[in-house]
Design an enzyme around this catalytic site. Structure first.
Site, mmCIF file in Angstrom:
data_model
loop_
_atom_site.group_PDB
_atom_site.id
_atom_site.type_symbol
_atom_site.label_atom_id
_atom_site.label_comp_id
_atom_site.label_asym_id
_atom_site.label_seq_id
_atom_site.Cartn_x
_atom_site.Cartn_y
_atom_site.Cartn_z
ATOM 1 N N HIS A 51 6.893 -2.030 2.714
ATOM 2 C CA HIS A 51 6.610 -3.478 3.212
ATOM 3 C C HIS A 51 5.837 -4.002 1.999
ATOM 4 O O HIS A 51 4.910 -3.294 1.555
ATOM 5 C CB HIS A 51 6.126 -3.675 4.655
ATOM 6 C CG HIS A 51 5.045 -2.646 4.914
ATOM 7 N ND1 HIS A 51 5.030 -1.207 5.230
ATOM 8 C CD2 HIS A 51 3.514 -2.940 4.804
ATOM 9 C CE1 HIS A 51 3.933 -0.711 5.241
ATOM 10 N NE2 HIS A 51 2.855 -1.832 5.118
ATOM 11 N N ASN A 64 0.955 -1.264 -0.057
ATOM 12 C CA ASN A 64 0.051 -0.012 0.020
ATOM 13 C C ASN A 64 0.988 1.353 0.085
ATOM 14 O O ASN A 64 1.909 1.494 0.783
ATOM 15 C CB ASN A 64 -1.011 -0.016 1.258
ATOM 16 C CG ASN A 64 -1.693 -1.200 1.290
ATOM 17 O OD1 ASN A 64 -2.389 -1.359 0.155
ATOM 18 N ND2 ASN A 64 -2.007 -1.831 2.311
ATOM 19 N N GLY A 120 -4.431 3.032 2.077
ATOM 20 C CA GLY A 120 -4.228 2.194 3.463
ATOM 21 C C GLY A 120 -3.141 2.178 3.902
ATOM 22 O O GLY A 120 -2.777 1.172 4.850
ATOM 23 N N GLN A 121 -1.950 2.691 3.555
ATOM 24 C CA GLN A 121 -0.531 2.480 4.187
ATOM 25 C C GLN A 121 -0.658 3.237 5.584
ATOM 26 O O GLN A 121 -0.819 4.463 5.952
ATOM 27 C CB GLN A 121 0.508 3.323 3.043
ATOM 28 C CG GLN A 121 1.826 3.165 3.827
ATOM 29 C CD GLN A 121 3.039 3.656 2.992
ATOM 30 O OE1 GLN A 121 2.751 4.274 2.106
ATOM 31 N NE2 GLN A 121 4.182 3.374 3.242
ATOM 32 N N SER A 122 -0.546 2.457 6.595
ATOM 33 C CA SER A 122 -0.326 2.609 7.739
ATOM 34 C C SER A 122 1.001 3.018 8.440
ATOM 35 O O SER A 122 1.477 3.723 9.489
ATOM 36 C CB SER A 122 -1.138 2.088 8.821
ATOM 37 O OG SER A 122 -0.701 0.705 8.993
HETATM 38 P P1 AMP Z 1 0.115 -1.165 5.938
HETATM 39 O O1 AMP Z 1 -1.115 -0.729 6.706
HETATM 40 O O2 AMP Z 1 -0.243 -1.451 4.469
HETATM 41 O O3 AMP Z 1 0.975 0.224 6.092
HETATM 42 O O4 AMP Z 1 0.601 -2.378 6.556
HETATM 43 C C1 AMP Z 1 1.106 -2.053 7.994
HETATM 44 C C2 AMP Z 1 1.143 -3.488 8.417
HETATM 45 O O5 AMP Z 1 1.782 -3.622 9.864
HETATM 46 C C3 AMP Z 1 -0.316 -3.584 9.265
HETATM 47 O O6 AMP Z 1 -1.084 -4.923 8.425
HETATM 48 C C4 AMP Z 1 -0.013 -3.852 10.517
HETATM 49 O O7 AMP Z 1 -1.018 -5.074 11.079
HETATM 50 C C5 AMP Z 1 1.303 -4.411 10.757
HETATM 51 N N1 AMP Z 1 2.029 -3.836 11.961
HETATM 52 C C6 AMP Z 1 1.893 -2.901 12.742
HETATM 53 N N2 AMP Z 1 2.569 -3.168 13.699
HETATM 54 C C7 AMP Z 1 3.108 -4.453 13.790
HETATM 55 C C8 AMP Z 1 4.164 -4.840 14.752
HETATM 56 N N3 AMP Z 1 4.554 -4.464 15.802
HETATM 57 N N4 AMP Z 1 4.243 -6.320 14.250
HETATM 58 C C9 AMP Z 1 3.873 -6.975 13.283
HETATM 59 N N5 AMP Z 1 2.879 -6.274 12.267
HETATM 60 C C10 AMP Z 1 2.689 -5.037 12.504
#
Ligand code: AMP
Length: 113
Positions: free
Chosen positions: A99, A86, A92-94
């Site tokens: 990654h 994302n 939806g990038q958080s």
């Molecule tokens: P995105 O929302 O595409 O940026 O993906 C970020 C992902 O990181 C999400 O699916 C979260 O569930 C995951 N995430 C956030 N914090 C952690 C963590 N500490 N360990 C593993 N995954 C995480």
């Protein structure tokens, strides 16, 4: 390593994670909030903000990550899976460290939501 970057800290081992694979260039770990029976993330160890920051100087690690995805998916016995990245808020990038999600183990729809 970028200060205040969650995935830089995870790649450095400063924040615990469930490791799937690691080498000198990248790190793979299970997503904390899995969206499929198998859901792991593959990240470069160097900080790259998203696909939007991939360029001539750093694209080698992206090719390497795809080799790793193929290898790890094979080792896990995944026959069908989806790779997603994302970019930006609307998509939806958080977490602002490049990654690739690898999702497998359930039927998936297209187009994605
Ligand atoms: P995105 O929302 O595409 O940026 O993906 C970020 C992902 O990181 C999400 O699916 C979260 O569930 C995951 N995430 C956030 N914090 C952690 C963590 N500490 N360990 C593993 N995954 C995480």
């Amino acid at each position: 390593m970028k200060n205040d970057c969650l995935f830089c800290a995870i790649a450095a081992g400063e924040i615990p994670s469930s490791k799937v694979y690691e080498d000198e260039l990248c790190y793979a770990f299970y997503d904390i909030a899995p969206q499929a029976p198998t859901h792991f993330l593959v990240i470069p160890k160097e900080h790259i903000g998203s696909v939007a920051e991939v360029n001539d100087a750093n694209s080698g690690v992206v090719a390497h990550i795809f080799e790793v995805i193929a290898k790890v998916a094979g080792e896990l016995g995944l026959e069908s899976y989806r790779v997603v990245s994302n970019i930006g808020e609307q998509a939806g990038q958080s977490v602002h460290h490049l990654h690739f999600h690898v999702l497998s183990g359930r039927d998936m729809t297209w187009p994605p939501g």
